[in-house]
Design a protein around this motif. Structure first.
Motif, short mmCIF file in Angstrom:
data_model
loop_
_atom_site.label_atom_id
_atom_site.label_comp_id
_atom_site.label_asym_id
_atom_site.label_seq_id
_atom_site.Cartn_x
_atom_site.Cartn_y
_atom_site.Cartn_z
N LEU A 1 0.85 -1.19 0.00
CA LEU A 1 0.00 0.00 0.00
C LEU A 1 0.89 1.23 0.00
CD1 LEU A 1 -2.76 1.42 0.24
CD2 LEU A 1 -2.52 1.24 2.73
N ASN A 2 0.69 2.09 -0.99
CA ASN A 2 1.44 3.35 -1.11
C ASN A 2 0.44 4.49 -1.16
OD1 ASN A 2 2.84 5.63 -1.96
ND2 ASN A 2 4.15 4.53 -3.39
N VAL A 3 0.41 5.30 -0.09
CA VAL A 3 -0.46 6.48 -0.05
C VAL A 3 0.40 7.73 0.18
CG1 VAL A 3 -2.59 5.32 0.60
CG2 VAL A 3 -0.98 6.04 2.38
N ASN A 4 1.61 7.72 -0.33
CA ASN A 4 2.50 8.88 -0.19
C ASN A 4 1.83 10.16 -0.68
OD1 ASN A 4 4.54 7.27 0.79
ND2 ASN A 4 5.74 7.25 -1.09
N ASN A 5 2.15 11.26 -0.03
CA ASN A 5 1.72 12.59 -0.47
C ASN A 5 0.20 12.77 -0.48
OD1 ASN A 5 4.50 12.02 -2.00
ND2 ASN A 5 4.32 14.23 -1.65
N ASN A 6 -0.46 12.09 0.44
CA ASN A 6 -1.88 12.32 0.70
C ASN A 6 -2.01 12.76 2.16
OD1 ASN A 6 -3.53 11.29 -1.75
ND2 ASN A 6 -2.06 9.64 -1.38
N PRO A 7 -2.32 14.03 2.40
CA PRO A 7 -2.35 14.54 3.78
C PRO A 7 -3.32 13.76 4.67
CG PRO A 7 -2.42 16.36 2.21
CD PRO A 7 -2.59 15.10 1.41
N ILE A 8 -2.79 13.27 5.78
CA ILE A 8 -3.61 12.58 6.77
C ILE A 8 -3.48 13.39 8.07
CG2 ILE A 8 -4.03 10.40 8.00
CD1 ILE A 8 -2.61 8.97 5.74
N TYR A 9 -4.23 14.48 8.15
CA TYR A 9 -4.07 15.36 9.30
C TYR A 9 -5.38 15.55 10.07
CZ TYR A 9 -5.47 18.45 5.44
OH TYR A 9 -6.07 18.98 4.33
N TRP A 10 -6.36 14.67 9.83
CA TRP A 10 -7.61 14.81 10.54
C TRP A 10 -7.45 14.33 11.98
CZ3 TRP A 10 -7.49 9.97 7.82
CH2 TRP A 10 -7.29 10.11 6.45
N GLU A 11 -8.26 14.87 12.84
CA GLU A 11 -8.22 14.45 14.24
C GLU A 11 -8.65 12.99 14.40
OE1 GLU A 11 -10.45 17.05 16.71
OE2 GLU A 11 -9.24 18.83 16.25
N ASP A 12 -9.59 12.58 13.55
CA ASP A 12 -10.09 11.21 13.60
C ASP A 12 -9.32 10.36 12.59
OD1 ASP A 12 -11.44 8.84 13.69
OD2 ASP A 12 -13.31 9.61 12.86
N CYS A 13 -8.37 9.57 13.05
CA CYS A 13 -7.56 8.73 12.17
C CYS A 13 -8.02 7.27 12.19
CB CYS A 13 -6.09 8.80 12.56
SG CYS A 13 -5.34 10.40 12.20
N GLU A 14 -9.20 7.03 12.73
CA GLU A 14 -9.68 5.66 12.84
C GLU A 14 -9.81 4.95 11.49
OE1 GLU A 14 -13.17 5.29 15.16
OE2 GLU A 14 -12.11 5.55 17.07
N PRO A 15 -10.24 5.63 10.39
CA PRO A 15 -10.31 4.92 9.11
C PRO A 15 -8.97 4.30 8.69
CG PRO A 15 -11.53 6.96 8.97
CD PRO A 15 -10.82 6.99 10.28
N PHE A 16 -7.89 5.06 8.85
CA PHE A 16 -6.59 4.53 8.47
C PHE A 16 -6.15 3.43 9.44
CE2 PHE A 16 -1.90 5.14 7.51
CZ PHE A 16 -2.00 4.53 6.27
N TYR A 17 -6.50 3.60 10.69
CA TYR A 17 -6.21 2.57 11.70
C TYR A 17 -6.89 1.25 11.31
CZ TYR A 17 -6.70 -0.08 16.04
OH TYR A 17 -6.70 -1.08 16.98
N TYR A 18 -8.17 1.30 10.97
CA TYR A 18 -8.90 0.09 10.62
C TYR A 18 -8.42 -0.49 9.29
CZ TYR A 18 -12.08 0.90 14.49
OH TYR A 18 -12.59 1.06 15.77
N LEU A 19 -7.98 0.37 8.39
CA LEU A 19 -7.41 -0.12 7.13
C LEU A 19 -6.18 -0.98 7.42
CD1 LEU A 19 -6.98 -0.24 4.07
CD2 LEU A 19 -5.87 2.01 4.22
N LEU A 20 -5.26 -0.46 8.25
CA LEU A 20 -4.06 -1.23 8.59
C LEU A 20 -4.43 -2.51 9.33
CD1 LEU A 20 -1.62 1.61 9.75
CD2 LEU A 20 -1.65 0.40 7.57
N GLN A 21 -5.40 -2.42 10.18
CA GLN A 21 -5.82 -3.61 10.93
C GLN A 21 -6.38 -4.68 10.00
OE1 GLN A 21 -9.32 -3.30 13.62
NE2 GLN A 21 -7.93 -3.98 15.23
N ASN A 22 -7.14 -4.27 8.99
CA ASN A 22 -7.78 -5.22 8.08
C ASN A 22 -6.78 -5.92 7.16
OD1 ASN A 22 -10.27 -4.60 9.15
ND2 ASN A 22 -10.80 -3.13 7.54
N VAL A 23 -5.64 -5.27 6.89
CA VAL A 23 -4.64 -5.89 6.00
C VAL A 23 -3.43 -6.39 6.79
CG1 VAL A 23 -5.35 -4.51 4.01
CG2 VAL A 23 -3.52 -3.66 5.51
N SER A 24 -3.56 -6.46 8.09
CA SER A 24 -2.41 -6.78 8.94
C SER A 24 -1.83 -8.16 8.69
CB SER A 24 -2.80 -6.65 10.41
OG SER A 24 -3.85 -7.55 10.74
N SER A 25 -2.62 -9.09 8.19
CA SER A 25 -2.13 -10.45 7.97
C SER A 25 -1.43 -10.64 6.64
CB SER A 25 -3.28 -11.45 8.09
OG SER A 25 -4.24 -11.22 7.08
#
Length: 463
Positions: free
Chosen positions: A329-353
């Motif tokens: 997964l490459n999401v370089n140069n996409n600002p992730i500055y929201w206070e709620d980072c849960e979507p990205f957290y769950y994305l990493l969790q879902n592909v963790s295996s």
């Protein structure tokens, strides 16, 4: 000190002796056992014996010939040209001459591919790498010829052959000359040579229309297009049938709500075997769902740098089945500055295996953002490569990240951000204190040593 290199075998010595006498080597091709052709070809290619290679191809006793693991650098391109020129389309008329059996010449580099495929049967030209989709493939042609039982035997028939190549239409003189050679050889064959391009790279579609008219796009399984209008890309995609990889960079599209984009999505929906998708500098703000939802759930590699991804885009990523088995997964140069980072957290969790490579550089990540993501990162048991440089991280957070990631045994390579205390002004290159950067590196190396992770390499970019 003794040389630990293995001494040459008798076969190595015999091969080198033969190659030292060009005339003798060419004459010997009529007599040597077929088992010696592969080591002789490998040695001749490595030693750049152009004339001997030409003779070897003309007498090749197998149905296929693959470059495979042989390294092809700039000087070796002349050897590839010699191999192409050596192709013969008529059987030998002299019965005393060893008749060539070569039907498939594969000029692609692949470390896992042997020079010759295993024989399946003595009367078959089957090759594991041969074309499976084009009407002009060697099997389709042979099938048509076998039905023509009344065909005259007075004249020797031309042998159907296949030339498998990767082509780059980048506008350079070198590539134009190489493509002209391919085109000329196809014309010389009078229809018996099928030019099978598997990996096609195009820079500016509008300037490549003439060249594309000479290619069978049904053969292409890896397609990369740069700096072209989306309308032209869509037309091109309509002629492909079996893409495994699609890479689009700097594609011009006026609106994501118009007919052009809808037509593009229609073509994407046909790609049932796509495993790799790269959309670089392709603004998809609030439209990532439209792109991904038409694909199958087999995506393994997803590149989305400079795509202007929004919170809703990441929220969709965290929920969609199409990315549930990602390896990269490459999401370089996409600002992730929201206070709620849960979507990205769950994305990493879902592909963790399955996730092996993660790139989140230039994403405006801060200590607070990273602290939310760390628990998900530590679950990525297959992670091998992590790039998160050029983010606003403090030294304390960097040390915490290293401490929590060292238990990941598969993780070997990390490119980390320079901590903010190393700058006089954040990310202003002229204010970077090089001594502080070196101190950071020493501290991290010490921590790796204490964690007994000498196999893990942490580096940064300071230029």
């Amino acid at each position: 000190m003794m040389d630990t290199k293995d001494p040459p075998t008798l076969l190595d010595l015999a091969t080198q002796s033969l190659l030292s006498n060009e005339h003798a080597a060419i004459q010997a091709l009529e007599e040597i056992p077929r088992e010696l052709f592969v080591p002789l070809f490998t040695a001749a290619f490595t030693g750049r014996h152009k004339n001997i290679l030409t003779a070897i191809v003309k007498a090749w006793p197998f149905a296929c010939l693959h470059i495979g693991a042989l390294s092809v650098q700039e000087p070796e391109r002349e050897l590839l040209k010699a191999l192409i020129e050596s192709l013969q389309f008529l059987p030998a008329l002299n019965s005393a001459t060893r008749s060539p059996k070569l039907r498939i010449l594969d000029l692609r580099q692949d470390a896992g591919c042997k020079t010759v495929c295993p024989d399946i049967s003595t009367n078959s030209t089957i090759c594991f790498r041969s074309c499976a989709h084009s009407e002009h493939s060697i099997f389709k042609i042979e099938g048509q010829e076998s039905l023509s039982s009344s065909k005259s035997e007075a004249q020797p028939s031309r042998l159907p052959m296949e030339l498998i190549v990767d082509i780059s239409l980048d506008g350079t003189l070198r590539e134009r000359n190489f493509f002209a050679l391919l085109q000329n050889k196809v014309e010389q064959s009078l229809g018996s040579l099928h030019l099978c391009c598997r990996d096609l790279q195009i820079n500016n579609l509008c300037e490549c229309r003439h060249a594309l008219s000479h290619l069978d796009l049904k053969c292409v399984d890896h397609l990369a297009v740069d700096e072209s209008p989306l309308t032209e890309v869509t037309k091109l995609l309509s002629h492909t049938i079996q893409l495994d990889s699609l890479s689009l960079s700097k594609i011009a599209c006026r609106s994501l709500n118009g007919r052009t984009f809808r037509n593009f999505i229609t073509q994407l929906s046909r790609m049932n075997h796509l495993k790799e998708l790269s959309l670089s500098s392709f603004c998809l703000t609030d439209h990532l769902e439209t792109v991904l939802r038409v694909l199958s759930a087999d995506l393994e590699f997803l590149y989305l740098p400079f795509c202007g991804l929004s919170y809703s885009d990441f929220k969709f990523l965290s929920e969609c089945s199409q990315v549930s088995h990602l390896k990269l997964l490459n999401v370089n140069n996409n600002p992730i500055y929201w206070e709620d980072c849960e979507p990205f957290y769950y994305l990493l969790q879902n592909v963790s295996s399955t996730l092996q490579h993660l790139k989140i550089c230039y994403c405006f990540l801060t200590d607070s953002t990273i602290s939310v993501l760390i628990p998900a990162l530590t679950r990525c048991s297959q992670l091998r490569v992590l790039h998160f440089y050029s983010n606003q991280i403090t030294m304390g957070m960097l040390m915490r990240i290293l401490e929590l990631l060292t238990p990941l045994k598969e993780l070997k390579h990390v490119i980390y951000p320079i901590p903010v205390h190393c700058y006089g002004r954040w990310h202003f290159q002229g204010s970077l204190d090089r001594q502080k950067v070196e101190d950071v590196q020493r501290q991290l190396n010490l921590m790796l040593q204490e964690a007994e992770r000498s196999d893990m390499n942490w580096i940064t970019y300071s230029d």
